[in-house]
Design an enzyme around this catalytic site. Structure first.
Site, PDB file in Angstrom:
ATOM      1  N   THR A 171       1.365  10.212   4.303  1.00 52.65           N
ATOM      2  CA  THR A 171       0.555  11.245   3.662  1.00 52.65           C
ATOM      3  C   THR A 171      -0.774  11.472   4.387  1.00 52.65           C
ATOM      4  O   THR A 171      -1.503  12.405   4.027  1.00 52.65           O
ATOM      5  CB  THR A 171       0.262  10.855   2.200  1.00 52.65           C
ATOM      6  OG1 THR A 171       0.019   9.461   2.182  1.00 52.65           O
ATOM      7  CG2 THR A 171       1.398  11.190   1.275  1.00 52.65           C
ATOM      8  N   LYS A 200     -11.008  -1.081  -1.746  1.00 54.03           N
ATOM      9  CA  LYS A 200     -10.742  -1.945  -0.594  1.00 54.03           C
ATOM     10  C   LYS A 200     -11.919  -1.785   0.368  1.00 54.03           C
ATOM     11  O   LYS A 200     -12.389  -0.659   0.508  1.00 54.03           O
ATOM     12  CB  LYS A 200      -9.439  -1.525   0.104  1.00 54.03           C
ATOM     13  CG  LYS A 200      -8.195  -1.586  -0.795  1.00 54.03           C
ATOM     14  CD  LYS A 200      -6.996  -0.937  -0.098  1.00 54.03           C
ATOM     15  CE  LYS A 200      -5.809  -0.818  -1.039  1.00 54.03           C
ATOM     16  NZ  LYS A 200      -4.658  -0.097  -0.477  1.00 54.03           N
ATOM     17  N   SER A 205      -2.561   0.622  -4.355  1.00 52.51           N
ATOM     18  CA  SER A 205      -3.057   1.770  -3.591  1.00 52.51           C
ATOM     19  C   SER A 205      -4.412   2.249  -4.106  1.00 52.51           C
ATOM     20  O   SER A 205      -4.705   2.122  -5.295  1.00 52.51           O
ATOM     21  CB  SER A 205      -2.042   2.917  -3.725  1.00 52.51           C
ATOM     22  OG  SER A 205      -2.584   4.133  -3.268  1.00 52.51           O
ATOM     23  N   ALA A 206      -5.198   2.843  -3.210  1.00 55.52           N
ATOM     24  CA  ALA A 206      -6.475   3.440  -3.616  1.00 55.52           C
ATOM     25  C   ALA A 206      -6.277   4.823  -4.223  1.00 55.52           C
ATOM     26  O   ALA A 206      -7.183   5.389  -4.830  1.00 55.52           O
ATOM     27  CB  ALA A 206      -7.388   3.559  -2.395  1.00 55.52           C
ATOM     28  N   LYS A 250      -8.748   6.145   6.272  1.00 52.74           N
ATOM     29  CA  LYS A 250      -7.534   5.490   5.765  1.00 52.74           C
ATOM     30  C   LYS A 250      -7.898   4.348   4.816  1.00 52.74           C
ATOM     31  O   LYS A 250      -8.719   3.498   5.160  1.00 52.74           O
ATOM     32  CB  LYS A 250      -6.699   4.939   6.918  1.00 52.74           C
ATOM     33  CG  LYS A 250      -5.921   6.017   7.620  1.00 52.74           C
ATOM     34  CD  LYS A 250      -4.935   5.444   8.613  1.00 52.74           C
ATOM     35  CE  LYS A 250      -4.149   6.559   9.266  1.00 52.74           C
ATOM     36  NZ  LYS A 250      -3.376   6.065  10.422  1.00 52.74           N
ATOM     37  N   ASP A 284       0.873  -1.164   0.000  1.00 54.12           N
ATOM     38  CA  ASP A 284       0.000   0.000   0.000  1.00 54.12           C
ATOM     39  C   ASP A 284       0.923   1.231   0.000  1.00 54.12           C
ATOM     40  O   ASP A 284       2.120   1.111   0.314  1.00 54.12           O
ATOM     41  CB  ASP A 284      -0.885  -0.044   1.256  1.00 54.12           C
ATOM     42  CG  ASP A 284      -1.718   1.201   1.416  1.00 54.12           C
ATOM     43  OD1 ASP A 284      -2.348   1.629   0.435  1.00 54.12           O
ATOM     44  OD2 ASP A 284      -1.731   1.781   2.530  1.00 54.12           O
ATOM     45  N   LEU A 285       0.407   2.388  -0.337  1.00 55.88           N
ATOM     46  CA  LEU A 285       1.258   3.591  -0.392  1.00 55.88           C
ATOM     47  C   LEU A 285       1.098   4.471   0.858  1.00 55.88           C
ATOM     48  O   LEU A 285       2.009   4.600   1.683  1.00 55.88           O
ATOM     49  CB  LEU A 285       0.905   4.410  -1.638  1.00 55.88           C
ATOM     50  CG  LEU A 285       1.619   5.749  -1.768  1.00 55.88           C
ATOM     51  CD1 LEU A 285       3.096   5.558  -2.078  1.00 55.88           C
ATOM     52  CD2 LEU A 285       0.976   6.606  -2.873  1.00 55.88           C
ATOM     53  N   ASP A 286      -0.107   5.063   0.970  1.00 57.22           N
ATOM     54  CA  ASP A 286      -0.335   6.042   2.048  1.00 57.22           C
ATOM     55  C   ASP A 286      -0.310   5.345   3.405  1.00 57.22           C
ATOM     56  O   ASP A 286      -1.103   4.439   3.665  1.00 57.22           O
ATOM     57  CB  ASP A 286      -1.698   6.719   1.851  1.00 57.22           C
ATOM     58  CG  ASP A 286      -1.759   7.543   0.561  1.00 57.22           C
ATOM     59  OD1 ASP A 286      -0.863   8.363   0.359  1.00 57.22           O
ATOM     60  OD2 ASP A 286      -2.689   7.351  -0.230  1.00 57.22           O
ATOM     61  N   GLU A 315       0.017  -3.388   4.581  1.00 62.76           N
ATOM     62  CA  GLU A 315      -1.119  -2.455   4.683  1.00 62.76           C
ATOM     63  C   GLU A 315      -1.186  -1.783   6.053  1.00 62.76           C
ATOM     64  O   GLU A 315      -0.870  -2.408   7.060  1.00 62.76           O
ATOM     65  CB  GLU A 315      -2.425  -3.241   4.519  1.00 62.76           C
ATOM     66  CG  GLU A 315      -3.084  -3.099   3.180  1.00 62.76           C
ATOM     67  CD  GLU A 315      -3.625  -1.705   2.873  1.00 62.76           C
ATOM     68  OE1 GLU A 315      -3.713  -0.865   3.794  1.00 62.76           O
ATOM     69  OE2 GLU A 315      -3.964  -1.453   1.715  1.00 62.76           O
ATOM     70  N   ASP A 316      -1.644  -0.530   6.085  1.00 65.97           N
ATOM     71  CA  ASP A 316      -1.844   0.155   7.377  1.00 65.97           C
ATOM     72  C   ASP A 316      -3.325   0.324   7.708  1.00 65.97           C
ATOM     73  O   ASP A 316      -3.652   0.814   8.782  1.00 65.97           O
ATOM     74  CB  ASP A 316      -1.174   1.537   7.385  1.00 65.97           C
ATOM     75  CG  ASP A 316      -1.903   2.515   6.481  1.00 65.97           C
ATOM     76  OD1 ASP A 316      -2.243   2.136   5.339  1.00 65.97           O
ATOM     77  OD2 ASP A 316      -2.155   3.652   6.923  1.00 65.97           O
TER      78      ASP A 316
HETATM   79  C1  BG6 Z   1      -5.686   5.988   0.206  1.00 65.52           C
HETATM   80  C2  BG6 Z   1      -5.681   6.871   1.438  1.00 65.52           C
HETATM   81  O1  BG6 Z   1      -4.432   5.400   0.036  1.00 65.52           O
HETATM   82  O2  BG6 Z   1      -5.994   6.767  -0.951  1.00 65.52           O
HETATM   83  C3  BG6 Z   1      -7.018   7.593   1.569  1.00 65.52           C
HETATM   84  O3  BG6 Z   1      -5.441   6.067   2.592  1.00 65.52           O
HETATM   85  C4  BG6 Z   1      -7.311   8.373   0.280  1.00 65.52           C
HETATM   86  O4  BG6 Z   1      -6.972   8.448   2.674  1.00 65.52           O
HETATM   87  C5  BG6 Z   1      -7.258   7.423  -0.908  1.00 65.52           C
HETATM   88  O5  BG6 Z   1      -8.574   8.987   0.350  1.00 65.52           O
HETATM   89  C6  BG6 Z   1      -7.488   8.140  -2.240  1.00 65.52           C
HETATM   90  O6  BG6 Z   1      -6.409   8.998  -2.474  1.00 65.52           O
HETATM   91  P1  BG6 Z   1      -6.363  10.171  -3.553  1.00 65.52           P
HETATM   92  O7  BG6 Z   1      -4.902  10.550  -3.558  1.00 65.52           O
HETATM   93  O8  BG6 Z   1      -6.776   9.543  -4.865  1.00 65.52           O
HETATM   94  O9  BG6 Z   1      -7.290  11.229  -3.125  1.00 65.52           O
HETATM   95 MG    MG Z   2      -2.801   3.126   3.580  1.00 66.59          MG
END
Ligand code: BG6
Ligand code: MG
Length: 221
Positions: free
Chosen positions: A20, A148, A117-118, A48, A12-14, A172-173
């Protein structure tokens, strides 16, 4: 002759590679407050791993607000413009501790590495912090239709890596991400608090607590 096994490691990224969440928080808080809705850090926790659309839906429901769809789209765009101002200032220094050590170890071991990542801003963030080249495949919010805890993002990651889901490991967090990894029949490793991530196969507070020996044991398994 022994041959190193090639597994798929999906990050996962964030909150896993970069912190972030604080920038998402600031941007959502400013937006919520402009609508007269209170927004706390505890509420931010619930966002998250949650897509941008779903995040705004949740904030509006917390404030008992209904808005027309054009206004909804305008607010999502506004939030992202502010978020990108923070992202633009990011440097390598914001990579979370020991992420680079783990990525380098997996690379040395000839393992397959993907991002799952989302976020629709994932590629830009990886480029900003200089990690884009470390990934063999990238799946983000632009590639998936189901958020997810649906396993789509990780199954697509496994497919892009050419590794069977049962040979993939997810970091994943967010609880929604752990559930997605479990639903994909992958090994789930939570990075964060064991209280929150109890459904994961393993939980570490951070990558510093996760040794190369542990990674080697997963690869050899
Ligand atoms: C996820 C974050 O990785 O991405 C969420 O944990 C965020 O908080 C989601 O809303 C979507 O991200 P973005 O950058 O497309 O707004
Ligand atoms: Mg995350």
């Amino acid at each position: 002759m022994s041959q190193t096994k090639r597994k798929g490691f999906i990050f996962d990224l964030d909150g896993v590679i970069v912190d972030t969440a604080k920038y998402h928080f600031l941007a959502w808080k400013n937006l919520a407050e402009s609508l007269g809705i209170d927004f706390t850090e505890a509420q931010n926790e619930q966002l998250k791993g949650v897509s941008r659309v779903r995040s705004l839906e949740k904030i509006l429901s917390w404030g008992n607000k209904e808005i027309p769809s054009e206004e909804f789209d305008r607010l999502m765009a506004k939030k992202n413009v502010e978020y990108l101002l923070y992202i633009d200032q990011m440097t390598k220094a914001e990579i979370l501790p020991d992420v680079e050590r783990v990525l380098s170890f997996l690379e040395e071991q000839n393992q397959a590495i993907a991002l799952g990542s989302a976020s629709k801003n994932a590629q830009m963030i990886l480029e900003k912090v200089g990690l884009y080249d470390k990934f063999h495949a990238l799946v983000d919010g632009n590639n998936v239709s189901k958020a997810k805890p649906d396993p789509e993002v990780f199954l697509l990651g496994a497919e892009k890596l050419g590794v069977a889901p049962s040979n993939c490991i997810v970091f994943e967090d967010a609880i929604a991400g752990i559930q997605a990894a479990n639903a994909a029949q992958m090994m789930s490793i939570g990075i964060g608090s064991p209280e929150v991530l109890g459904e994961a196969n393993y939980v570490f507070n951070n990558f510093t607590d996760l040794s190369n020996e542990f990674l080697a044991s997963i690869i050899a398994d």
